[in-house]
Design a protein around this motif. Structure first.
Motif, PDB file in Angstrom:
ATOM      1  N   GLN A 390       0.987  -1.161   0.094  1.00 36.89           N
ATOM      2  CA  GLN A 390      -0.098   0.204   0.147  1.00 36.89           C
ATOM      3  C   GLN A 390       1.044   1.241   0.109  1.00 36.89           C
ATOM      4  OE1 GLN A 390      -1.916  -0.746   3.629  1.00 36.89           O
ATOM      5  NE2 GLN A 390      -3.914  -1.800   2.332  1.00 36.89           N
ATOM      6  N   LEU A 391       2.019   0.980  -0.674  1.00 37.27           N
ATOM      7  CA  LEU A 391       3.482   2.877  -0.130  1.00 37.27           C
ATOM      8  C   LEU A 391       3.118   2.706  -1.327  1.00 37.27           C
ATOM      9  CD1 LEU A 391       6.021   0.701   2.103  1.00 37.27           C
ATOM     10  CD2 LEU A 391       4.239   2.554   2.372  1.00 37.27           C
ATOM     11  N   ASN A 392       3.565   4.598  -1.273  1.00 40.21           N
ATOM     12  CA  ASN A 392       2.869   5.576  -2.738  1.00 40.21           C
ATOM     13  C   ASN A 392       4.602   5.627  -2.869  1.00 40.21           C
ATOM     14  OD1 ASN A 392       3.704   7.254  -0.776  1.00 40.21           O
ATOM     15  ND2 ASN A 392       1.757   7.846  -1.164  1.00 40.21           N
ATOM     16  N   ALA A 393       5.339   6.114  -3.628  1.00 44.40           N
ATOM     17  CA  ALA A 393       6.827   6.423  -4.230  1.00 44.40           C
ATOM     18  C   ALA A 393       6.943   7.182  -3.265  1.00 44.40           C
ATOM     19  CB  ALA A 393       6.587   7.175  -5.250  1.00 44.40           C
ATOM     20  N   SER A 394       6.519   8.269  -2.635  1.00 51.03           N
ATOM     21  CA  SER A 394       6.823   9.405  -1.628  1.00 51.03           C
ATOM     22  C   SER A 394       7.409   8.604  -0.037  1.00 51.03           C
ATOM     23  CB  SER A 394       5.808  10.070  -1.270  1.00 51.03           C
ATOM     24  OG  SER A 394       6.385  11.070  -0.099  1.00 51.03           O
ATOM     25  N   GLU A 395       6.197   7.751   0.516  1.00 44.71           N
ATOM     26  CA  GLU A 395       6.482   7.410   1.709  1.00 44.71           C
ATOM     27  C   GLU A 395       7.605   5.951   1.138  1.00 44.71           C
ATOM     28  OE1 GLU A 395       1.607   7.185   3.073  1.00 44.71           O
ATOM     29  OE2 GLU A 395       2.532   5.248   1.809  1.00 44.71           O
ATOM     30  N   ALA A 396       7.831   5.369  -0.165  1.00 48.62           N
ATOM     31  CA  ALA A 396       8.819   4.705  -0.276  1.00 48.62           C
ATOM     32  C   ALA A 396      10.400   5.000  -0.460  1.00 48.62           C
ATOM     33  CB  ALA A 396       8.567   3.675  -1.616  1.00 48.62           C
ATOM     34  N   ALA A 397      10.467   6.347  -0.605  1.00 49.48           N
ATOM     35  CA  ALA A 397      11.839   7.547  -0.579  1.00 49.48           C
ATOM     36  C   ALA A 397      11.826   7.366   1.047  1.00 49.48           C
ATOM     37  CB  ALA A 397      11.908   8.141  -1.069  1.00 49.48           C
ATOM     38  N   PHE A 398      10.974   7.624   1.740  1.00 47.40           N
ATOM     39  CA  PHE A 398      11.702   8.286   3.338  1.00 47.40           C
ATOM     40  C   PHE A 398      12.221   6.848   3.714  1.00 47.40           C
ATOM     41  CE2 PHE A 398      10.140   6.963   7.286  1.00 47.40           C
ATOM     42  CZ  PHE A 398      11.146   7.784   8.359  1.00 47.40           C
ATOM     43  N   LEU A 399      11.487   5.801   3.363  1.00 47.32           N
ATOM     44  CA  LEU A 399      11.572   4.510   3.983  1.00 47.32           C
ATOM     45  C   LEU A 399      13.365   3.786   3.044  1.00 47.32           C
ATOM     46  CD1 LEU A 399       8.397   2.643   3.865  1.00 47.32           C
ATOM     47  CD2 LEU A 399       9.397   3.130   6.213  1.00 47.32           C
ATOM     48  N   ALA A 400      13.259   4.153   2.231  1.00 46.33           N
ATOM     49  CA  ALA A 400      14.980   3.973   1.167  1.00 46.33           C
ATOM     50  C   ALA A 400      15.583   5.431   2.424  1.00 46.33           C
ATOM     51  CB  ALA A 400      14.605   3.894   0.068  1.00 46.33           C
ATOM     52  N   SER A 401      15.655   6.469   2.496  1.00 48.90           N
ATOM     53  CA  SER A 401      16.494   6.929   3.814  1.00 48.90           C
ATOM     54  C   SER A 401      17.000   5.769   4.533  1.00 48.90           C
ATOM     55  CB  SER A 401      15.628   8.289   3.835  1.00 48.90           C
ATOM     56  OG  SER A 401      14.925   8.002   4.687  1.00 48.90           O
ATOM     57  N   LEU A 402      16.311   5.651   5.561  1.00 49.23           N
ATOM     58  CA  LEU A 402      16.533   4.934   6.594  1.00 49.23           C
ATOM     59  C   LEU A 402      17.502   3.629   6.225  1.00 49.23           C
ATOM     60  CD1 LEU A 402      13.140   4.371   7.613  1.00 49.23           C
ATOM     61  CD2 LEU A 402      14.382   6.113   9.312  1.00 49.23           C
ATOM     62  N   LEU A 403      17.477   3.450   5.271  1.00 48.96           N
ATOM     63  CA  LEU A 403      18.720   2.263   5.469  1.00 48.96           C
ATOM     64  C   LEU A 403      19.817   2.845   4.906  1.00 48.96           C
ATOM     65  CD1 LEU A 403      17.757   0.169   2.334  1.00 48.96           C
ATOM     66  CD2 LEU A 403      17.345  -0.066   4.070  1.00 48.96           C
ATOM     67  N   LYS A 404      20.452   4.441   4.656  1.00 50.00           N
ATOM     68  CA  LYS A 404      21.646   5.399   5.183  1.00 50.00           C
ATOM     69  C   LYS A 404      21.892   5.727   7.076  1.00 50.00           C
ATOM     70  CE  LYS A 404      24.940   7.766   3.179  1.00 50.00           C
ATOM     71  NZ  LYS A 404      25.258   7.421   2.632  1.00 50.00           N
ATOM     72  N   GLY A 405      21.182   5.057   7.734  1.00 45.97           N
ATOM     73  CA  GLY A 405      21.180   5.146   9.133  1.00 45.97           C
ATOM     74  C   GLY A 405      19.890   5.081   9.814  1.00 45.97           C
ATOM     75  N   ALA A 406      19.112   4.581  10.534  1.00 42.72           N
ATOM     76  CA  ALA A 406      17.947   5.166  11.078  1.00 42.72           C
ATOM     77  C   ALA A 406      17.912   6.116  12.338  1.00 42.72           C
ATOM     78  CB  ALA A 406      16.959   4.026  11.665  1.00 42.72           C
ATOM     79  N   GLY A 407      19.271   6.075  12.876  1.00 41.50           N
ATOM     80  CA  GLY A 407      19.161   6.749  14.154  1.00 41.50           C
ATOM     81  C   GLY A 407      19.754   8.384  13.592  1.00 41.50           C
ATOM     82  N   LEU A 408      19.738   7.995  11.923  1.00 38.05           N
ATOM     83  CA  LEU A 408      20.277   9.818  11.528  1.00 38.05           C
ATOM     84  C   LEU A 408      18.713  10.059  11.097  1.00 38.05           C
ATOM     85  CD1 LEU A 408      23.869   9.386  11.208  1.00 38.05           C
ATOM     86  CD2 LEU A 408      22.453  10.279  13.348  1.00 38.05           C
TER      87      LEU A 408
END
Length: 839
Positions: A390-408
């Motif tokens: 159910q994710l759209n591209a905008s939400e997917a882009a945010f989740l992809a940013s977490l791969l860089k470091g969720a704590g940041l």
């Protein structure tokens, strides 16, 4: 002829003709054998002189072989032994004879030293140690040097690696042998000679251009060979990391929203086909846009990472998605050069053996996204409360940013994180446009940052949800034939039958009753227990109350078989009489029973059998007692059920047969293990059913006599695939007519005790809407339990209140007014709030 080895012959004396060879004759062996350490002498000077004479006397051109043969024949004719040609002989016999004569004092003596070479035969003396000579002297320096040197054994891992490498490289080395032979002459020319001839000064020590080229190519070649060896010696590990295989189990409410999760790891693997392409390319744009074309590693990224790790003492990622997947499932997170090298080798081999889609699927399901979640599915649920589909591209882009470091990049942690997350979210969307996976028009729609949820909804555990999870997991393993080991490994999605609204209402009702009990009698309230359950007519468990908190009270009150059912058991006796009829005399046929059949309702009426009164073991007649010891006279069974008169039902149970009563109760839903002994007290509720089973039994009557085993799980999936489940057992307990008659009597009981609880139209006995609400209170003679069980709108709810000090005993304690008095007692109050509205 002088004997060789005696040292007495002179040059030229006693020689054979020129050109012939002779062997020294062995001296006769007389006397005892010499000792083992005698000296053997080699008369080399005499042999050399004789050979020179033979060479001078030989005629030129003469055939040597024919001359040698003739010479041998002449010697044989003359009786002389043949001589080997040009042979140095050990005249051992003569030496032994000479030595013996010398020892005996006879003629002869030792040979001249300058005429012989001596070989001393050494034999160690008995008892001599191996470290010295035969006479006990220690071995010399040379002997010590000749001792074999023991080499240290290779470590097991190095020995295995060496053997494996040698076996794999043998065919390659055989193929390269001709090439090596061809290049050998050129390699010799490249061998440096220092100082270089023809040069002066410092130029003598500078390698030539050929040597520079050779060294460069050798370095590249050696590096290539090392890489080939490392690639050949590296295997893809068969054992995965624990966190790469273990998943969590997620439980959902009946409306499909998450209820709770269990397990050490929050992970749910999802097939790649169930992950939208926008989600996939958002991750690829952020992490590895050349994923589908690269060989599994990035040489530029590895070089950059190694430079920062080795040169600057820092770490920096330079990994492809394949390398990150290898790190997640096979290796550790340690940032070392050795781990990075192993990661690259495994990634190369994995890229050749596994499809790109499979690698991407594994990466998306094993990556860390923060909030205790692993995998894109759990991340979608933790940050947006929805499935990944159910994710759209905008939400997917945010989740992809977490791969860089969720704590940041988790924006809920602080404002700095929010700023970083928003900047990277924009960058990822722009990258998707650049690589052609998102159109500019679609990009223009996403101008507002998709704010995630403030907290992870999957962490909503504790209190009542843990009781629900316990019931659901037990049923899921049984109905889905799932072993404990597989279930603990996780990955299951359990869709329960629990109704979120009903669960909340029931929990609030019991919580309020507990608070009132503490305010009125705090001492009694400490040992008070409340169990409740709501079950639909089709067997679905809709809500339960298992206790105040699963973390402080582990057992489930709603599923506990601890106290008798009391008069709440009467409907099962009534149904058995209506279903099977009665027998009042031996060998007579059963007589039918109707709701209007009359029985004696007086107090303390002795129970009879076809043979006469029923006697207990103490020799007394068994009799029942009514509440308040009230006598009702002749009373119909329907009214007796409505008024909860005990004596008619004790006798009805005996007339019907206690075995038929037990059979009817178990067919309606009660467990055989909770049934009391087959004595008259069975009809008065000596059985100890749980609240779930009592509600299920009453639901059988509401379902027209069809019983369905109570169940708490309606569907199970694992990683998107449906798990086959056994359907709940369903069978007829009583006829539809009997079920209707029982429901009508329970409707009378409800309206008689609570006439104001229904609208005026439904409060009239016999009204068409009346039977939709039916219920009955239950109590025990010793006042140790109070029940209320009733049905409304095809949902049955059972509530029980009792006292028990678990620290001392499992015996029920008197309620002492804790459950209240009169029709509006505590169990009914909880039931009414849980079933509201009733009309």
């Amino acid at each position: 002829m002088t004997e060789a080895g005696q040292g007495e012959g002179l040059p030229g004396e006693g020689r054979e003709p020129r050109g012939r060879r002779s062997a020294p004759r062995r001296a006769p062996d007389t006397g005892p054998p010499p000792r083992a350490d005698e000296t053997m002498q080699l008369n080399v000077d005499a042999l050399r002189e004789r050979n020179r004479e033979l060479g001078r006397d030989r005629e030129p051109g003469r055939d040597r072989d024919r001359d040698r043969d003739g010479d041998r024949a002449e010697r044989q004719t003359a009786g002389a032994p043949p001589r080997p040609d040009e042979t140095m002989q050990l005249n051992v016999d003569a030496l032994r004879k000479q030595r013996k004569s010398a020892e005996a004092g006879g003629p002869g003596g030792d040979p001249e030293p300058h005429e012989t070479m001596q070989l001393r035969v050494f034999r160690p003396k008995p008892g001599a140690k191996s470290g010295g000579t035969g006479d006990g002297r220690p071995a010399g320096r040379r002997a010590g040097r000749r001792k074999p040197r023991s080499r240290p054994a290779l470590p097991p891992w190095l020995a295995r690696l060496t053997a494996a490498t040698a076996s794999r490289l043998s065919p390659l080395l055989r193929r390269l042998a001709p090439l090596a032979a061809l290049l050998a002459p050129y390699a010799r020319k490249l061998k440096p000679v220092y100082p270089r001839p023809g040069r002066t000064g410092w130029r003598r020590w500078i390698p030539s251009w050929r040597q520079w080229i050779g060294a460069t190519f050798s370095a590249f070649g050696l590096t290539g060979v090392l890489l080939v060896v490392a690639y050949a010696a590296t295997d893809i590990p068969s054992n995965l990391n624990t966190y790469a295989t273990q998943q969590d189990n997620v439980y959902f409410w009946s409306d499909g929203t998450p209820m709770a999760r269990t397990g050490w790891v929050q992970r749910q693997a999802m097939p790649l086909k169930d992950i939208p392409e926008d989600v996939r390319w958002a991750v690829l744009a952020a992490e590895n846009e050349s994923f589908y074309s690269d060989p599994g590693i990035s040489f530029k990224g590895i070089s950059r990472a190694l430079w920062r790790t080795v040169g600057e003492g820092d770490t920096q990622g330079g990994s492809t998605i394949t390398q990150q997947y290898v790190k997640n499932v096979y290796l550790t997170q340690n940032q070392t050069v050795s781990r990075k090298f192993t990661e690259a080798m495994i990634a190369l081999k994995l890229d050749n053996r596994m499809s790109k889609d499979k690698i991407l699927e594994g990466y998306l399901n094993t990556s860390w996204f923060g909030r205790g979640t692993y995998g894109i599915q759990r991340a979608a649920q933790a940050y947006y409360g929805k499935d990944v589909s159910q994710l759209n591209a905008s939400e997917a882009a945010f989740l992809a940013s977490l791969l860089k470091g969720a704590g940041l990049y988790d924006p809920t942690l602080n404002q700095a994180n929010h700023h970083r997350a928003e900047e990277r979210w924009k960058w990822i969307l722009d990258r998707m446009v650049k690589i052609g996976k998102l159109s500019p028009a679609e990009r223009a729609k996403f101008r507002t940052f998709p704010e995630p949820l403030k907290r992870n909804p999957l962490y909503d555990t504790g209190q009542q949800s843990d009781y629900l999870v316990e019931l659901a997991s037990q049923y899921a393993k049984k109905a889905g034939h799932i072993s404990d080991r597989d279930f603990d490994m996780g990955g299951y999605q359990i869709y329960t039958t629990f109704d979120r609204k009903r669960e909340s209402t029931l929990t609030d009702a019991v919580t309020k009753a507990r608070k009132r009990a503490k305010s009125t009698d705090a001492a009694a309230a400490k040992t008070a227990h409340y169990g409740a359950a709501s079950v639909a007519a089709d067997g679905r468990i809709l809500a339960v109350y298992g206790g105040p908190d699963h973390r402080t009270q582990g057992y489930n009150e709603s599923n506990a078989s601890t106290v008798p059912a009391g008069s709440a058991f009467q409907p099962f006796v009534y149904a058995a009489g209506l279903e099977y009829g009665v027998t009042k005399r031996r060998d007579e046929a059963r007589e039918p029973v109707t709701p209007e059949t009359l029985y004696n309702g007086d107090d303390a009426v002795p129970v009879t059998t076809p043979e006469g009164p029923y006697w207990d073991r103490s020799g007394r007649k068994v009799a029942a007692h009514n509440d308040g010891k009230k006598s009702w006279g002749r009373i119909s069974l329907r009214k007796a059920l409505a008024e909860s008169v005990n004596t008619p039902f004790m006798q009805l149970g005996m007339d019907t047969g206690l075995d038929k009563v037990k059979q009817t109760a178990t067919a309606a839903g009660l467990l055989p293990s909770t049934m009391g002994p087959q004595v008259p007290a069975l009809s008065l509720g000596s059985s100890t059913p749980s609240a779930i089973r009592m509600a299920n039994g009453y639901a059988t009557f509401a379902a027209g006599g069809m019983h369905t085993e109570p169940y708490s799980v309606r569907r199970i999936t694992r990683n998107g695939s449906t798990v086959r489940m056994d359907d709940p057992a369903r069978e007829r307990a009583v006829t539809a007519q009997v079920a209707q008659q029982v429901t009508e009597a329970l409707g009378d009981a409800f309206r008689g005790a609570h006439p104001a609880a229904l609208p005026a139209a439904n409060s009239v006995p016999g009204a068409t809407a009346g039977p939709t609400v039916a219920g009955k209170a239950g109590g025990t003679e010793d006042d140790t339990a109070a029940w209320y069980v009733g049905t409304a709108k095809s949902v049955s709810t059972a509530v029980v209140v009792y006292r028990m000090d678990l620290a001392k005993s499992l015996e029920p304690l008197p309620l002492k007014g804790l459950a209240g008095t009169g029709p509006d007692n505590v169990p009914y109050g909880i039931w009414a709030r849980a079933m509201d509205p009733l009309g």
